[in-house]
Design an enzyme around this catalytic site. Sequence first.
Site, PDB file in Angstrom:
ATOM      1  N   GLU A 292      63.037  -1.992  39.608  1.00 40.25           N
ATOM      2  CA  GLU A 292      62.258  -2.496  38.471  1.00 40.25           C
ATOM      3  C   GLU A 292      63.110  -2.669  37.222  1.00 40.25           C
ATOM      4  O   GLU A 292      62.957  -3.642  36.487  1.00 40.25           O
ATOM      5  CB  GLU A 292      61.091  -1.539  38.188  1.00 40.25           C
TER       6      GLU A 292
ATOM      7  N   GLY B 164      64.209  -4.655  31.457  1.00 40.96           N
ATOM      8  CA  GLY B 164      64.129  -3.217  31.152  1.00 40.96           C
ATOM      9  C   GLY B 164      62.787  -2.534  31.290  1.00 40.96           C
ATOM     10  O   GLY B 164      62.436  -2.059  32.365  1.00 40.96           O
TER      11      GLY B 164
ATOM     12  N   GLY C 233      75.822  -3.785  17.668  1.00 42.43           N
ATOM     13  CA  GLY C 233      75.815  -3.277  19.034  1.00 42.43           C
ATOM     14  C   GLY C 233      74.871  -4.030  19.961  1.00 42.43           C
ATOM     15  O   GLY C 233      74.629  -3.616  21.090  1.00 42.43           O
TER      16      GLY C 233
ATOM     17  N   LYS D 288      69.196 -12.305  36.565  1.00 40.62           N
ATOM     18  CA  LYS D 288      67.807 -11.834  36.538  1.00 40.62           C
ATOM     19  C   LYS D 288      66.863 -12.900  37.101  1.00 40.62           C
ATOM     20  O   LYS D 288      65.905 -12.581  37.804  1.00 40.62           O
ATOM     21  CB  LYS D 288      67.424 -11.458  35.109  1.00 40.62           C
TER      22      LYS D 288
END
Lengths: 428, 428
Positions: free
Chosen positions: A129, A134, A187, A205
């Site tokens: 998953e 995420g 970041g 993905k």
Amino acid sequence: MKPVRVGLLGLGTVGTGVVRIVEGNQEDLSSQVGSPIIISKIAVKNSDKSRGVYIDPAILTEDPWDVIRDPEIDVIVEVMGGVDQTKAYILEALEYGKHIITANKDLMALYGSEILAKAQEKQCDVFYEASVAGGIPIIRTLIEGFSSDRILKIMGIVNGTTNFILTKMSKEGASYDDVLQEAQELGYAESDPTSDVEGLDAARKMAILGTLGFRTNVELKDVSVRGISQVTKEDIAYAKRLGYEMKLLGIADRDDEHISISVQPTMVRRSHPIASVNGVYNAVYVYGEAVGETMFYGAGAGAMPTATSVVADLVAAIKNLKLGVNGLKAIVPYKQKKLKDDEQIKYKNFILLHVDDKAGVLAQITQAFAQFDVSLESVVQQPNEHNPYAEIVIVTHDASKASMNKVLEHFEGLEVIRTIKSVYRVEG
Amino acid sequence: MKPVRVGLLGLGTVGTGVVRIVEGNQEDLSSQVGSPIIISKIAVKNSDKSRGVYIDPAILTEDPWDVIRDPEIDVIVEVMGGVDQTKAYILEALEYGKHIITANKDLMALYGSEILAKAQEKQCDVFYEASVAGGIPIIRTLIEGFSSDRILKIMGIVNGTTNFILTKMSKEGASYDDVLQEAQELGYAESDPTSDVEGLDAARKMAILGTLGFRTNVELKDVSVRGISQVTKEDIAYAKRLGYEMKLLGIADRDDEHISISVQPTMVRRSHPIASVNGVYNAVYVYGEAVGETMFYGAGAGAMPTATSVVADLVAAIKNLKLGVNGLKAIVPYKQKKLKDDEQIKYKNFILLHVDDKAGVLAQITQAFAQFDVSLESVVQQPNEHNPYAEIVIVTHDASKASMNKVLEHFEGLEVIRTIKSVYRVEG
């Protein structure tokens, strides 16, 4: 009651998040699965590193094989990343009958079918998953929630870095280079951002989502990919003026049994639900024959959202373990793959041309579209005071990729066209 | 391979949709579950009625008990609606060891715990994805996708009729009565719209979502409910001017172990993802401790979206049947319910007052807030040329419901306040 023992490969931010959730929510988790869950061994690169969460040093090892070959361990959580070596670990773990939870999109996009086949042979669960979007439970949704429907289209904003960059460019009128630099400082982008900005991460993905949505084995090489590094602030300003937002969209669609999967910067009409997904957020839009439009929105990355999905998979695998049904509900692609050719791939296009500012130019251009059977939704020519050329903005109706390629090739040879400035897919 | 036999209770639009999907997608469905799925008996009110889909008259019956007591039938799909009689049918079917798929929110909100307890006793599945937000797989997501997380807040637009009305009022500046009439003409609202517009339908769905999200038995009587019938176009205009959209929101939240569940017209800040859910669409926003913000969007009603969820549940029950594990993964609420009292329920408020247009009024009003410990985010007084009174618009910071009630009670006794025109919860 006998605890379930879990081995962890990797203890970066996601691995640490998994430890936090399993320890912090132990009471909730054990009432769900009917026994305590213990993380009993963790493979790390450097067992002396401090990690902001207390971990008994006795369970750390620098050798992943210690985890994989531990006969006490039932489930392995892979959050170390990497592809070839990691694949070897996972295949070996399956060989030992261990169930696998992984957050590794690269691994699943490249070797998913091989890993799932081995899992089926060994009657083991492999859940992943966290590999796409995420914290959004999209894989579970495609497998179970829409098991009854025929999915016709999946559109995803599945890369947070590029969505952050495009959102910022759109809201602030900033340039790609400036925003990329800011994303790197925050970041949100890697020092080498290639995999994100060139669409490769999104493509991996989409290969996973396409495989699940269409029940056929979509490989990375089946995904046509274009990144955002050439998107200019002028393009975004044009998009906004026409009522669109620029998004890096993964698009998987099918007509009958022919499918196509692509990733490209796309102008999305502002009224479409996916157009308002901003910043580092991800969203996956699914259009099903019966269910119609649905969309799933949430954090696409980040330690805790990703760890949430990993632990949800862990709970599912442990429930199966208790029931003795691991590996029996796996979705193995069973449809023969038929990719659309360029004649079958059809969508709307936005084209920005710089042309000579003189009579007859527009006629030559519109004639070229007619010649190759591309019909137009709108054409706007505007002289540009500051430049010796005029700008022409064209939005087509749905046109085949083959026809559009012919039009663009023809334009290359037209003297009155100075530059084919931009070409984008249009959705919504 | 031996087919699985399914009995249908009800053959309205959803039931017909179920027949269409099971027949139209038979190949896909049977490759998933490993055997054909046959709808072998259907209970209808009138077996002579025509339904726009061919159904063998031999499988129709006007007596639901024929379906429930048929020993060949493994799974019963209940799409007939109703509460008390339907509950009796379902309890009896469970007694016979049959698995249940239902789309009946009224039944599940009122008798869910009794039905699930009986199912557990009989090791049967009871699945009810379609009872909340039609085509959105939100129940599955709460049970499985977020099994590892601690859900802190659920906000839902779970009633399409009221969202259609509020969206139309907002976009067109139309009055509640006019839009309600239009919704009735379009078939989006019932001729007696009470259950929708007074928030009862939404309250039933929130009881179900609260039960799943917080793993405690939320009953309908625990939900504080206020509908939209008093919302004026002036209120909506105020909301828009302040950067909010008016939505009928179901809100379930918890601090530690105390929970509260409510349904009320709410001003939602425009930047919140749920603010842009328009028309008859539904959405459920879930905030989890680890996963952060997520949202699930789609059709909340309609024959085919609802039937998609029903058949997805059917597939899940049949898979369990094949594995012999029905009823073993049920989520039975295990936490003791602790409802927040009015001191613990805290949120922001919008208040619109009509007051005497004279010196000192604002001071009296702001003093009242201070006296009861309610701090203010903004206060705007504006004289109204056309009226002999002034309008005061106040937005508070988070304040307890108890304090707000004291403020409003105090206002009732203040002579300078002519009318407490509107009070709304504010979110986002």
